[in-house]
Design a protein around this motif. Structure first.
Motif, PDB file in Angstrom:
ATOM      1  N   SER A   7      15.555  78.189 -37.057  1.00 47.25           N
ATOM      2  CA  SER A   7      16.315  79.295 -36.339  1.00 47.25           C
ATOM      3  C   SER A   7      16.210  79.494 -35.122  1.00 47.25           C
ATOM      4  O   SER A   7      15.219  79.349 -34.751  1.00 47.25           O
ATOM      5  CB  SER A   7      15.690  80.685 -37.109  1.00 47.25           C
ATOM      6  N   THR A   8      17.462  79.325 -34.384  1.00 47.79           N
ATOM      7  CA  THR A   8      17.317  79.129 -32.780  1.00 47.79           C
ATOM      8  C   THR A   8      18.278  80.523 -32.427  1.00 47.79           C
ATOM      9  O   THR A   8      19.027  81.052 -33.068  1.00 47.79           O
ATOM     10  CB  THR A   8      18.299  78.168 -32.473  1.00 47.79           C
ATOM     11  N   VAL A   9      17.499  81.175 -31.385  1.00 49.94           N
ATOM     12  CA  VAL A   9      17.928  82.231 -30.885  1.00 49.94           C
ATOM     13  C   VAL A   9      17.861  82.529 -29.459  1.00 49.94           C
ATOM     14  O   VAL A   9      17.260  81.777 -28.660  1.00 49.94           O
ATOM     15  CB  VAL A   9      17.122  83.757 -31.350  1.00 49.94           C
ATOM     16  N   SER A  10      19.014  83.017 -28.928  1.00 48.63           N
ATOM     17  CA  SER A  10      19.213  83.240 -27.229  1.00 48.63           C
ATOM     18  C   SER A  10      19.566  84.423 -26.948  1.00 48.63           C
ATOM     19  O   SER A  10      20.747  85.076 -27.676  1.00 48.63           O
ATOM     20  CB  SER A  10      20.334  82.204 -26.485  1.00 48.63           C
ATOM     21  N   SER A  16      17.033  79.043 -25.172  1.00 44.27           N
ATOM     22  CA  SER A  16      16.905  79.602 -26.443  1.00 44.27           C
ATOM     23  C   SER A  16      15.524  79.464 -26.786  1.00 44.27           C
ATOM     24  O   SER A  16      14.842  78.540 -26.388  1.00 44.27           O
ATOM     25  CB  SER A  16      17.911  78.649 -27.663  1.00 44.27           C
ATOM     26  N   SER A  17      15.045  79.754 -28.205  1.00 40.99           N
ATOM     27  CA  SER A  17      13.859  79.821 -28.864  1.00 40.99           C
ATOM     28  C   SER A  17      14.058  79.261 -30.186  1.00 40.99           C
ATOM     29  O   SER A  17      14.867  79.870 -30.950  1.00 40.99           O
ATOM     30  CB  SER A  17      13.019  81.070 -28.792  1.00 40.99           C
ATOM     31  N   PHE A  23       6.085  76.918 -35.988  1.00 43.42           N
ATOM     32  CA  PHE A  23       6.066  76.731 -34.653  1.00 43.42           C
ATOM     33  C   PHE A  23       7.361  77.214 -34.008  1.00 43.42           C
ATOM     34  O   PHE A  23       8.150  77.195 -34.629  1.00 43.42           O
ATOM     35  CB  PHE A  23       6.041  75.297 -34.645  1.00 43.42           C
ATOM     36  N   GLU A  24       7.131  77.645 -32.781  1.00 45.49           N
ATOM     37  CA  GLU A  24       8.212  77.999 -31.802  1.00 45.49           C
ATOM     38  C   GLU A  24       8.424  76.890 -30.550  1.00 45.49           C
ATOM     39  O   GLU A  24       7.528  76.386 -30.033  1.00 45.49           O
ATOM     40  CB  GLU A  24       7.821  79.369 -31.217  1.00 45.49           C
ATOM     41  N   LEU A  25       9.807  76.618 -30.500  1.00 48.41           N
ATOM     42  CA  LEU A  25      10.096  75.609 -29.414  1.00 48.41           C
ATOM     43  C   LEU A  25      11.055  76.222 -28.651  1.00 48.41           C
ATOM     44  O   LEU A  25      12.144  76.594 -28.858  1.00 48.41           O
ATOM     45  CB  LEU A  25      10.599  74.347 -30.286  1.00 48.41           C
TER      46      LEU A  25
END
Length: 132
Positions: A7-10, A16-17, A23-25
């Motif tokens: 799941s990618t959020v901006s 974005s995260s 894990f978070e990238l």
């Protein structure tokens, strides 16, 4: 059911995260607050190739490579698309060029990122035994 879910959020801007399992990238298209997507892809490729290299070595009866380091660099075209990737693989074990070439060939068959990339973008690889 999917094998991989992310799941990618901006919230704003171009950073974005991505949540990948536990894990978070953080990735930033501008490269200001984190690595840009191309850099992440090159690092991901190297991070996949390194264990594939170790497995390839084990399959060739070389269980103790010692320290292995991949120095990767890449070229971008005028549109900032990846155009070429190169790996310099440094291996602590004192292996001859033929043995290293066999291990690289096997690693290319094992590495999932290598398999996923279009052939002209696969890494050009140089190996260096007795490197540390």
């Amino acid at each position: 059911m999917s094998d991989i879910r992310t799941s990618t959020v901006s919230d704003e801007g171009f950073a974005s995260s991505s949540q990948v399992g536990e894990f978070e990238l953080g990735i930033d298209a501008t490269g200001e607050t984190g690595p840009d997507p191309n850099a992440v892809l090159v690092a991901d490729y190297a991070a996949c190739f390194l264990p594939a290299f170790r497995v390839g070595a084990q399959q060739r009866d070389h269980d103790d490579l010692g320290k292995v380091q991949i120095d990767a660099d890449a070229d971008l075209d005028d549109d900032d698309d990846l155009e070429a990737i190169r790996f310099d693989i440094h291996v602590e074990a004192d292996l001859d060029g033929g043995t290293l070439a066999e291990i690289v060939e096997r690693a290319e068959d094992i590495c999932h990122v290598h398999s996923a990339l279009r052939p002209e973008l696969r890494a050009e690889i140089a190996t260096h035994g007795d490197a540390f």
